[in-house]
Design a protein around this motif. Structure first.
Motif, PDB file in Angstrom:
ATOM      1  N   GLN A 285     -14.032  17.041  18.020  1.00 29.60           N
ATOM      2  CA  GLN A 285     -13.127  16.557  16.972  1.00 29.60           C
ATOM      3  C   GLN A 285     -12.782  15.089  17.146  1.00 29.60           C
ATOM      4  O   GLN A 285     -12.235  14.464  16.239  1.00 29.60           O
ATOM      5  CB  GLN A 285     -11.842  17.383  16.972  1.00 29.60           C
ATOM      6  N   ASP A 325     -14.723  23.881  18.481  1.00 32.24           N
ATOM      7  CA  ASP A 325     -13.822  22.741  18.358  1.00 32.24           C
ATOM      8  C   ASP A 325     -12.923  22.858  17.140  1.00 32.24           C
ATOM      9  O   ASP A 325     -13.369  23.240  16.051  1.00 32.24           O
ATOM     10  CB  ASP A 325     -14.623  21.443  18.278  1.00 32.24           C
ATOM     11  N   LYS A 327     -10.630  21.800  13.923  1.00 36.17           N
ATOM     12  CA  LYS A 327     -10.877  20.910  12.803  1.00 36.17           C
ATOM     13  C   LYS A 327      -9.889  19.750  12.840  1.00 36.17           C
ATOM     14  O   LYS A 327      -8.673  19.968  12.904  1.00 36.17           O
ATOM     15  CB  LYS A 327     -10.721  21.662  11.482  1.00 36.17           C
ATOM     16  N   ARG A 339     -14.302  22.401  13.333  1.00 33.30           N
ATOM     17  CA  ARG A 339     -14.899  21.086  13.174  1.00 33.30           C
ATOM     18  C   ARG A 339     -16.243  21.186  12.432  1.00 33.30           C
ATOM     19  O   ARG A 339     -17.100  21.974  12.781  1.00 33.30           O
ATOM     20  CB  ARG A 339     -15.111  20.513  14.567  1.00 33.30           C
TER      21      ARG A 339
END
Length: 449
Positions: A285, A325, A327, A339
């Protein structure tokens, strides 16, 4: 690059467009002032003749770096053209009325066969910024292993294209290990040396006035590469390009906090070269994830056109929804709860690839044409450098989102890199999509903040 045991030779030939498209796409493809002297037309040739010739273009590629299935390791995202005839070579043959030359594996080329600095600056609206900006800025390149010929090859590239010297002695170029040593460097590796040459040449082409810092990790492990990222930031680089990737894992969020989270610093990462599917560190991110396009000359106002780079189900730009990961707040697409890859994009198709000079080892064959998202990541890092130092505390991956849908970005709306259940994850559309993100640079205003 995800998961194979040995260097990948595609074994697939790629054709560049239809005859009519090829004429406009690549009739003028190629180089800066030095190489353009070689493109003189000895006699008039019809556009149809050139189109017919260019349509014959086909190339074969190999992965530049040895890959591994070992967990926690990465491969570079560079593809070197090793066989066939590029579109530029076919065009040259047509205008000169001769048989086209053929690229042969590990054979030196006397002149470039891919895009040079003037092409890239023209395609992305960077000519003015490239000539006047970048002084005092340092773009760092992070790669694995040592390229013993990095400085000499960089000098050859810059001299050929008429760029100012960038050497250790004048303070423009510096090469260090992941610990910052200038003398105790990693073992040399021919494949990664090609990746390093590609990265250095893309910084030179995009931001000729920038200083360049090469940080060489002692291996391609995520921990060593991440340590090299930290060293680049420690040494003052505000723009750090990472042209490598590996399979996602549950360790990614810890890598984020340990290596890739640097407020006020641009961190770019290649989206990958194996088509649809997420990889890391592009999935972080905190980085700007960079996808890849096919870049062609066109008769429109811009003078260029782009589509998603895709050769086959196993070769093309990466994209996708991260499994691990979170967002980032500035990413607002609704189909992916975590993400999404990519943020922006630039040229990566080897068939419309970039010129690179590399003289080290088995892969060091002089002038080569390279593609892969290893080309697009350092290019985008250098665009950020032209735009100026990021604001303190910022995460520059968010900067382009403030310019979404404006003329500051070239929206790429055609092509796909595979099959996916959520269309925009792998298929270009108006606005944001996975393979090309928000689009490609048109000047530098989308990369400041």
């Amino acid at each position: 690059m995800r998961a194979t045991n040995t260097p990948h030779i595609s074994g697939r030939w790629r054709r560049v467009g239809s005859a009519a498209a090829a004429a406009t796409a690549l009739a003028l493809a190629g180089f800066g002032a030095a190489a353009q002297a070689d493109a003189a037309t000895p006699h008039k040739v019809s556009a149809q003749t050139i189109a017919t010739q260019v349509a014959k273009a086909r190339v074969q590629t190999t992965n530049a770096c040895a890959t591994t299935t070992k967990k926690g390791y990465a491969s570079c995202d560079a593809l070197r053209v090793t066989g066939g005839t590029t579109a530029f070579m076919e065009k040259q043959a047509a205008v000169k009325g001769v048989a086209p030359a053929t690229i042969k594996p590990n054979a030196s080329s006397g002149t470039p066969t891919g895009y040079g600095p003037s092409d890239l600056q023209s395609a992305y609206g960077l000519a003015s910024a490239a000539s006047s900006k970048g002084s005092g800025e340092t773009v760092a390149i992070v790669d694995a292993y040592d390229d013993p010929n990095a400085a000499a090859d960089l000098a050859t590239y810059r001299s050929y294209y008429g760029l100012s010297a960038c050497t250790t002695s004048n303070g423009c170029f510096k090469k260090v290990s992941q610990t910052g040593s200038t003398t105790s460097l990693p073992s040399a590796d021919s494949g990664w040396a090609g990746e390093i040459s590609l990265d250095l040449d893309m910084v030179s082409a995009t931001c000729p006035n920038c200083n360049i810092l090469l940080v060489e990790a002692k291996s391609a492990s995520m921990t060593n590469l991440g340590t090299a990222v930290n060293e680049a930031v420690k040494l003052g680089a505000k723009y750090v390009s990472n042209s490598y990737g590996g399979s996602e894992s549950s360790s990614d969020t810890s890598y984020d906090s340990s290596y890739y989270k640097h407020a006020g610093v641009v961190i770019t990462a290649s989206a990958g070269d194996e088509g649809y599917g997420a990889e890391y560190p592009a999935g972080s991110q905190y980085v700007t994830a960079v996808g890849g396009t096919a870049l062609k000359k066109a008769s429109n106002t811009r003078g260029w056109s782009e589509s998603v780079w895709n050769t086959s189900s196993t070769e093309g730009t990466g994209s996708g929804c991260s499994a691990y990961d979170a967002k980032p707040s500035w990413q607002t697409d609704t189909g992916c709860g975590k993400r999404m890859i990519a943020d922006v994009s630039a040229v990566a198709d080897p068939a419309t690839g970039v010129s690179v000079y590399d003289s080290y080892g088995a892969d060091g064959t002089g002038w080569n044409t390279y593609g892969g998202t290893s080309a697009s990541s350092p290019l985008i890092a250098s665009v950020y450098a032209l735009a100026g130092t990021p604001s303190s505390g910022s995460y520059p991956a968010k900067f382009p989102y403030a310019k979404a849908g404006t003329s500051a970005l070239n929206d790429v709306t055609s092509g796909s890199n595979g099959s996916c259940s959520t269309s925009y994850f792998c298929t270009a559309r108006s606005g944001y999509d996975g393979p090309t993100g928000l689009g490609t640079p048109e000047g530098v205003s989308a990369f400041t903040g």
